[in-house]
Motif scaffolding. Sequence first.
Motif, mmCIF file in Angstrom:
data_model
loop_
_atom_site.group_PDB
_atom_site.id
_atom_site.type_symbol
_atom_site.label_atom_id
_atom_site.label_comp_id
_atom_site.label_asym_id
_atom_site.label_seq_id
_atom_site.Cartn_x
_atom_site.Cartn_y
_atom_site.Cartn_z
ATOM 1 N N LEU A 172 -26.054 5.733 3.245
ATOM 2 C CA LEU A 172 -24.732 5.689 2.626
ATOM 3 C C LEU A 172 -24.355 4.242 2.343
ATOM 4 O O LEU A 172 -24.552 3.359 3.172
ATOM 5 N N SER A 173 -23.822 4.023 1.184
ATOM 6 C CA SER A 173 -23.325 2.710 0.804
ATOM 7 C C SER A 173 -21.856 2.854 0.421
ATOM 8 O O SER A 173 -21.438 3.912 -0.062
ATOM 9 N N PRO A 174 -21.054 1.793 0.615
ATOM 10 C CA PRO A 174 -19.618 1.893 0.310
ATOM 11 C C PRO A 174 -19.360 1.961 -1.186
ATOM 12 O O PRO A 174 -19.098 0.962 -1.842
ATOM 13 N N LEU A 175 -19.428 3.160 -1.728
ATOM 14 C CA LEU A 175 -19.173 3.324 -3.151
ATOM 15 C C LEU A 175 -17.714 3.050 -3.480
ATOM 16 O O LEU A 175 -17.399 2.475 -4.523
ATOM 17 N N GLN A 176 -16.821 3.461 -2.584
ATOM 18 C CA GLN A 176 -15.397 3.225 -2.767
ATOM 19 C C GLN A 176 -14.838 2.702 -1.453
ATOM 20 O O GLN A 176 -14.724 3.443 -0.484
ATOM 21 N N VAL A 177 -14.517 1.414 -1.420
ATOM 22 C CA VAL A 177 -14.005 0.814 -0.193
ATOM 23 C C VAL A 177 -12.567 1.243 0.000
ATOM 24 O O VAL A 177 -11.729 1.075 -0.874
ATOM 25 N N GLN A 178 -12.291 1.830 1.167
ATOM 26 C CA GLN A 178 -10.947 2.289 1.479
ATOM 27 C C GLN A 178 -10.657 2.025 2.944
ATOM 28 O O GLN A 178 -11.542 1.624 3.703
ATOM 29 N N GLY A 179 -9.434 2.267 3.361
ATOM 30 C CA GLY A 179 -9.025 1.967 4.723
ATOM 31 C C GLY A 179 -9.154 3.134 5.664
ATOM 32 O O GLY A 179 -8.336 3.288 6.548
ATOM 33 N N SER A 180 -10.132 3.984 5.486
ATOM 34 C CA SER A 180 -10.297 5.140 6.348
ATOM 35 C C SER A 180 -11.030 4.719 7.613
ATOM 36 O O SER A 180 -12.248 4.733 7.682
ATOM 37 N N LEU A 181 -10.266 4.259 8.613
ATOM 38 C CA LEU A 181 -10.867 3.841 9.868
ATOM 39 C C LEU A 181 -11.279 5.064 10.680
ATOM 40 O O LEU A 181 -11.075 6.197 10.273
ATOM 41 N N TYR A 182 -11.856 4.843 11.861
ATOM 42 C CA TYR A 182 -12.337 5.955 12.660
ATOM 43 C C TYR A 182 -11.194 6.840 13.135
ATOM 44 O O TYR A 182 -11.356 8.013 13.360
ATOM 45 N N THR A 183 -10.013 6.272 13.312
ATOM 46 C CA THR A 183 -8.877 7.085 13.709
ATOM 47 C C THR A 183 -8.347 7.863 12.518
ATOM 48 O O THR A 183 -8.404 7.393 11.383
ATOM 49 N N GLN A 184 -7.839 9.041 12.796
ATOM 50 C CA GLN A 184 -7.277 9.870 11.734
ATOM 51 C C GLN A 184 -5.801 9.557 11.493
ATOM 52 O O GLN A 184 -5.199 10.078 10.563
ATOM 53 N N MET A 206 -4.913 10.330 -1.486
ATOM 54 C CA MET A 206 -3.556 10.080 -1.969
ATOM 55 C C MET A 206 -2.816 9.082 -1.069
ATOM 56 O O MET A 206 -2.004 8.294 -1.547
ATOM 57 N N ARG A 207 -3.116 9.095 0.247
ATOM 58 C CA ARG A 207 -2.393 8.191 1.141
ATOM 59 C C ARG A 207 -2.834 6.746 0.990
ATOM 60 O O ARG A 207 -2.246 5.859 1.609
ATOM 61 N N ARG A 208 -3.892 6.460 0.173
ATOM 62 C CA ARG A 208 -4.336 5.087 -0.081
ATOM 63 C C ARG A 208 -3.704 4.480 -1.330
ATOM 64 O O ARG A 208 -3.961 3.334 -1.651
ATOM 65 N N ILE A 209 -2.910 5.252 -2.021
ATOM 66 C CA ILE A 209 -2.310 4.748 -3.261
ATOM 67 C C ILE A 209 -1.235 3.712 -2.927
ATOM 68 O O ILE A 209 -0.397 3.915 -2.048
ATOM 69 N N ASN A 210 -1.272 2.582 -3.615
ATOM 70 C CA ASN A 210 -0.253 1.538 -3.486
ATOM 71 C C ASN A 210 0.854 1.857 -4.482
ATOM 72 O O ASN A 210 0.735 1.581 -5.678
ATOM 73 N N TRP A 211 1.931 2.462 -3.976
ATOM 74 C CA TRP A 211 2.973 2.951 -4.872
ATOM 75 C C TRP A 211 3.748 1.815 -5.533
ATOM 76 O O TRP A 211 4.203 1.939 -6.667
ATOM 77 N N THR A 212 3.885 0.694 -4.831
ATOM 78 C CA THR A 212 4.613 -0.442 -5.421
ATOM 79 C C THR A 212 3.873 -0.979 -6.634
ATOM 80 O O THR A 212 4.457 -1.184 -7.715
ATOM 81 N N THR A 213 2.586 -1.234 -6.472
ATOM 82 C CA THR A 213 1.789 -1.728 -7.588
ATOM 83 C C THR A 213 1.681 -0.685 -8.687
ATOM 84 O O THR A 213 1.718 -1.024 -9.883
#
Length: 366
Positions: A172-184, A206-213
């Motif tokens: 597996l390679s990071p195709l899409q870098v996101q903030g999904s840490l080990y904790t839920q 959806m919870r990774r969307i930056n609503w301000t930007t």
Amino acid sequence: MNQKIRANPLFKILLVLSAIIFLVLPVISVRFFCGLYILVYIFSYWQIRTAKKSLFARHSVKTLRLAKGERVTVTVFIENRSFLPLSLCYLFDNTGSLSVAADEGRTVFSLRPYEVRTFSYSIHAGSRGAFTVGPIAMECTDWSGIFTLTTFFEDTVNVIVRPARSDYLLELSPLQVQGSLYTQNPAFEDVTMRRSVRPYQNGDEMRRINWTTSARMGSFYTNEFLHTFNCPVFVLLNLCAQSYPLEKRYEYSEKAVEQAAAVIEQTSIFRQNCGFACYGNVEGIEGNPFVPTGDSSLEKTNSILDMLSLVQRKDYSPESENPEEFKNRIRFMLPSGTKFIVLGPESVCTEGELQQLQGELPWKNE
């Protein structure tokens, strides 16, 4: 629960003779022994009737899961709820094809009043699939051995044998870098690790969307984080019978199923979303099995692995789509950024076998 009481025919004959002698013969000593035998017969019958209502047996679990080639322990609980003991009991738990030794699932024991005991034995999974252990059959006798109680307990264990362990490794390679840490829980994520934002891509959480930007730019933007990644995986398993060499069809198709199970288990360990489709047959599912990507829950992983336990090869027919059309249709349905893994002849056959198969595929000549 099915129960039946049997008496030895010899003891029945002795009972009739004892009753006749007791009523006819005037000798006191003979009448004493005949009457004693009648009392023993009556007491034995009362004891076995009491055991009929107080004897219970059940398995400790309802479902067992293991991999092909492994062994697992089955435990049976036996309970005597009567104040009378049972001197000799024989138990047989039907294991079917999961039994290797002749004595597996069989035991002889005695039960004291109000005793609860366990009986454990191991079963071996020689092939994948869905199997059943049970029902439990028990035979017990009274203290004198005159009566035999046979009881069938309709308690069964569903044994799901998954594909054998495979050394197939998923890269597996990071195709899409996101903030999904080990904790839920996103409350425990370090917001200082945010690297930047990027345009929203199909498949982003959806919870990774930056609503301000997103509000300022007029389109969706997703937060990017360091050291963590989101790599959705979709596994396509080709079990078309004509796609494999005839002399190695079973060996290669089983190896492909084992590779698919290994990939599904590894995506669960990496906590990545995973989907699954198969060109094959699964009992109870109409058409080709398909599980879309969407979450990485343990329930979804178990459902796919259970599906791989039952999947079988499928013969190609001109009336249905061929494996190549099925693969292209599935690929078109996937979100962008999904790692598409195709397992089948491409992953198990040699290059020479693949070249030979190219000219033998029936849909190539249509």
